[in-house]
Enzyme design. Structure first.
Site, short mmCIF file in Angstrom:
data_model
loop_
_atom_site.label_atom_id
_atom_site.label_comp_id
_atom_site.label_asym_id
_atom_site.label_seq_id
_atom_site.Cartn_x
_atom_site.Cartn_y
_atom_site.Cartn_z
N CYS A 30 25.63 -3.37 -6.46
CA CYS A 30 26.00 -2.66 -5.31
C CYS A 30 24.96 -2.91 -4.15
CB CYS A 30 26.72 -1.50 -5.12
SG CYS A 30 25.30 -0.29 -5.29
N HIS A 47 7.61 -7.35 2.60
CA HIS A 47 7.86 -7.63 1.52
C HIS A 47 8.38 -6.52 0.51
CE1 HIS A 47 4.74 -11.11 1.70
NE2 HIS A 47 5.65 -11.38 2.12
N CYS A 104 27.02 2.93 -8.47
CA CYS A 104 27.98 2.15 -9.32
C CYS A 104 27.68 2.03 -10.71
CB CYS A 104 28.02 0.80 -8.58
SG CYS A 104 26.61 -0.26 -8.91
N ASP A 149 2.87 -0.47 0.04
CA ASP A 149 2.33 0.59 -0.60
C ASP A 149 2.86 1.69 0.39
OD1 ASP A 149 -0.82 -0.79 0.79
OD2 ASP A 149 0.79 0.47 1.73
N ARG A 202 1.69 -0.28 -10.61
CA ARG A 202 1.25 -0.44 -9.37
C ARG A 202 1.55 1.08 -8.74
NH1 ARG A 202 2.42 -5.62 -7.51
NH2 ARG A 202 1.77 -5.13 -5.29
N ASN A 219 -11.32 -9.28 9.17
CA ASN A 219 -11.38 -9.51 7.80
C ASN A 219 -12.98 -9.97 7.33
OD1 ASN A 219 -11.43 -11.14 5.18
ND2 ASN A 219 -9.20 -11.42 5.52
C1 BV8 Z 1 9.91 -17.66 0.11
C2 BV8 Z 1 5.43 -8.15 -3.03
C3 BV8 Z 1 12.05 -18.72 0.51
C4 BV8 Z 1 5.47 -8.15 -4.44
C5 BV8 Z 1 4.74 -10.43 -2.23
C6 BV8 Z 1 4.95 -22.86 1.64
C7 BV8 Z 1 3.68 -23.45 1.33
C8 BV8 Z 1 3.31 -22.88 -0.09
C9 BV8 Z 1 4.07 -22.10 -0.75
C10 BV8 Z 1 5.25 -21.57 -0.46
C11 BV8 Z 1 5.67 -22.00 0.99
N1 BV8 Z 1 6.72 -21.33 1.19
C12 BV8 Z 1 7.11 -20.57 0.00
C13 BV8 Z 1 6.26 -20.65 -0.58
C14 BV8 Z 1 6.17 -19.96 -1.95
C15 BV8 Z 1 5.55 -18.78 -1.94
C16 BV8 Z 1 4.32 -18.56 -1.52
O1 BV8 Z 1 3.70 -18.53 -0.45
N2 BV8 Z 1 3.32 -18.79 -2.73
C17 BV8 Z 1 1.83 -18.77 -2.20
C18 BV8 Z 1 1.11 -18.20 -3.63
C19 BV8 Z 1 1.23 -20.25 -1.83
N3 BV8 Z 1 6.33 -17.80 -0.98
C20 BV8 Z 1 7.56 -17.10 -1.55
O2 BV8 Z 1 7.90 -17.25 -2.80
C21 BV8 Z 1 8.04 -16.22 -0.60
N4 BV8 Z 1 9.53 -16.51 -0.55
O3 BV8 Z 1 9.38 -18.42 0.36
O4 BV8 Z 1 11.32 -17.72 -0.11
C22 BV8 Z 1 11.95 -19.75 -0.80
C23 BV8 Z 1 12.71 -19.15 -1.86
C24 BV8 Z 1 12.80 -20.31 -3.02
C25 BV8 Z 1 12.02 -21.18 -3.20
C26 BV8 Z 1 10.89 -21.50 -1.95
C27 BV8 Z 1 11.11 -20.71 -0.78
C28 BV8 Z 1 7.94 -14.57 -0.99
C29 BV8 Z 1 6.74 -14.33 -0.86
C30 BV8 Z 1 6.61 -12.78 -1.13
C31 BV8 Z 1 6.11 -12.38 -2.46
N5 BV8 Z 1 5.92 -10.96 -2.72
N6 BV8 Z 1 4.47 -9.05 -2.55
C32 BV8 Z 1 4.17 -7.78 -4.95
O5 BV8 Z 1 3.57 -6.92 -4.12
O6 BV8 Z 1 3.84 -7.53 -6.01
S1 BV8 Z 1 3.15 -11.43 -1.95
C33 BV8 Z 1 1.96 -10.33 -1.93
O7 BV8 Z 1 0.88 -11.22 -2.16
C34 BV8 Z 1 1.57 -9.53 -0.85
O8 BV8 Z 1 2.60 -8.92 -0.31
C35 BV8 Z 1 0.57 -10.46 0.05
O9 BV8 Z 1 1.75 -11.37 0.95
C36 BV8 Z 1 -0.12 -11.57 -0.90
C37 BV8 Z 1 -1.58 -11.35 -1.32
O10 BV8 Z 1 -1.74 -11.68 0.03
P1 BV8 Z 1 -2.77 -10.59 0.88
O11 BV8 Z 1 -2.17 -9.07 1.13
O12 BV8 Z 1 -3.38 -11.34 2.13
O13 BV8 Z 1 -3.90 -9.99 -0.07
P2 BV8 Z 1 -5.26 -10.94 -0.76
O14 BV8 Z 1 -5.86 -10.17 -1.85
O15 BV8 Z 1 -4.78 -12.43 -0.96
O16 BV8 Z 1 -6.26 -11.03 0.48
C38 BV8 Z 1 -7.01 -9.94 0.79
C39 BV8 Z 1 -7.64 -10.00 1.96
O17 BV8 Z 1 -8.08 -9.01 2.66
C40 BV8 Z 1 -8.85 -11.09 1.78
O18 BV8 Z 1 -8.96 -12.12 2.86
C41 BV8 Z 1 -10.12 -10.21 1.99
O19 BV8 Z 1 -11.19 -10.87 2.42
C42 BV8 Z 1 -9.56 -9.14 2.78
N7 BV8 Z 1 -10.28 -7.70 2.78
C43 BV8 Z 1 -10.64 -7.46 1.58
N8 BV8 Z 1 -11.24 -5.91 1.86
C44 BV8 Z 1 -10.93 -5.86 3.51
C45 BV8 Z 1 -10.30 -6.92 3.73
N9 BV8 Z 1 -10.08 -7.15 5.06
C46 BV8 Z 1 -10.19 -6.16 5.92
N10 BV8 Z 1 -10.82 -4.95 5.53
C47 BV8 Z 1 -11.22 -4.79 4.26
N11 BV8 Z 1 -11.79 -3.64 3.65
#
Ligand code: BV8
Length: 248
Positions: free
Chosen positions: A137, A126, A158, A111, A77, A221
């Site tokens: 540590c 995130h 550490c 990023d 990445r 979006n």
């Molecule tokens: C947690 C870092 C407590 C790493 C990331 C409730 C309901 C369902 C599921 C859950 C829930 N609560 C928790 C969960 C589980 C999970 C979750 O949400 N799962 C999803 C898949 C359903 N959440 C977690 O695990 C979170 N932690 O809840 O802890 C806990 C603990 C234990 C058990 C339960 C709960 C932690 C989530 C964070 C994970 N880390 N990133 C890495 O980068 O590898 S998430 C990562 O994915 C990003 O940071 C971001 O959040 C996500 C991607 O989404 P987007 O950024 O929106 O990107 P995407 O490609 O999807 O969309 C792009 C958009 O841009 C599109 O709409 C497109 O049309 C648009 N676009 C495109 N071009 C343009 C544009 N817009 C404007 N201009 C353009 N030019």
């Protein structure tokens, strides 16, 4: 109640921006798309790496199972990010930080491009791909200062093993960052949601909290998202084109 035509409401939006005391912005991968950073769900497909969906390789469980593989994924990445520079969307949001009595920029992106564009105090919900954190540590180091040949990097404080300082699936967000973001969202007059598919929680809950607290909700979006129906204005276009045009 006739369906609000959300696309042309920019005159009201300009009015709201002129009066705003507190503006909150949440960004996702889409704000960096025009910088060349791949999105996660572009074209409806979740990103896959070496046959693993990103929710699997970017998971707490994988750190426990194969930390080296997690480093390979984030080294890949970072290799992609190396050539990416902020775009006009990042630049516009950096300019906005002095346009309002209170301005908050929270991002799901790891990023670092908002900070590179000059945004200060960005709430990195995130984490950041350029940082490593010691599993033992907790001390943090800039990955660029670690020996790229040693993976996982060894903590200079550490001697412990280091992991990417990002929030992985199944992991809670940094409490201080989350509490500040939730407070700022819930006390904002205008809330922008820029370039996110609004699927990942708890980040996707911030605009809902803002709306419930009375904020004027604006989505930028090119595509519909689960948040579109609760927005006051939806600006369908690329953030790098739409945001610079939003003069007020
Ligand atoms: C947690 C870092 C407590 C790493 C990331 C409730 C309901 C369902 C599921 C859950 C829930 N609560 C928790 C969960 C589980 C999970 C979750 O949400 N799962 C999803 C898949 C359903 N959440 C977690 O695990 C979170 N932690 O809840 O802890 C806990 C603990 C234990 C058990 C339960 C709960 C932690 C989530 C964070 C994970 N880390 N990133 C890495 O980068 O590898 S998430 C990562 O994915 C990003 O940071 C971001 O959040 C996500 C991607 O989404 P987007 O950024 O929106 O990107 P995407 O490609 O999807 O969309 C792009 C958009 O841009 C599109 O709409 C497109 O049309 C648009 N676009 C495109 N071009 C343009 C544009 N817009 C404007 N201009 C353009 N030019």
């Amino acid at each position: 109640m006739p369906e609000k035509d959300k696309s042309v409401n920019t005159s009201e939006l300009r009015g709201r921006l002129r009066e705003a005391r507190s503006v909150f912005v949440l960004t996702g991968a889409g704000v960096s798309a025009e910088s060349g950073v791949p999105t996660f769900r572009g074209g409806g497909q979740a990103a896959v790496w070496k046959g693993m969906p990103f929710e699997v390789i970017s998971s707490a469980e994988m750190v426990g199972r194969d930390l080296k593989l997690v480093w390979d994924w984030f080294d890949y990445r970072r290799g992609v990010l190396q050539t990416c520079r902020p775009n006009p969307a990042h630049d516009t949001l950096a300019r906005w930080q002095t346009r309002f009595p209170r301005f908050t920029l929270a991002t799901q992106n790891i990023d670092g491009l908002h900070a590179e564009a000059g945004s200060h105090g960005v709430l990195e919900l995130h984490g950041n791909a350029w940082r490593a954190r010691c599993l033992n540590c907790g001390s943090r180091e800039d990955v660029r200062e670690t020996d790229a040949g040693v993976r996982p990097p060894i903590c200079r404080a550490c001697g412990g093993l280091m992991r990417p300082d990002v929030v992985l699936f199944g992991e809670i967000l940094p409490e201080d960052v989350w509490v500040e973001a939730a407070e700022r969202a819930a006390t904002s007059d205008v809330c922008f949601v820029v370039g996110t598919s609004a699927i990942v929680y708890p980040a996707a809950g911030l605009p809902v909290a803002a709306m419930r607290a009375g904020a004027f909700l604006v989505e930028v979006n090119p595509e519909e998202t689960p948040l579109s129906e609760i927005c006051d204005v939806t600006l369908r276009g690329a953030a790098g084109e739409v945001l610079p045009r939003l003069e007020f």
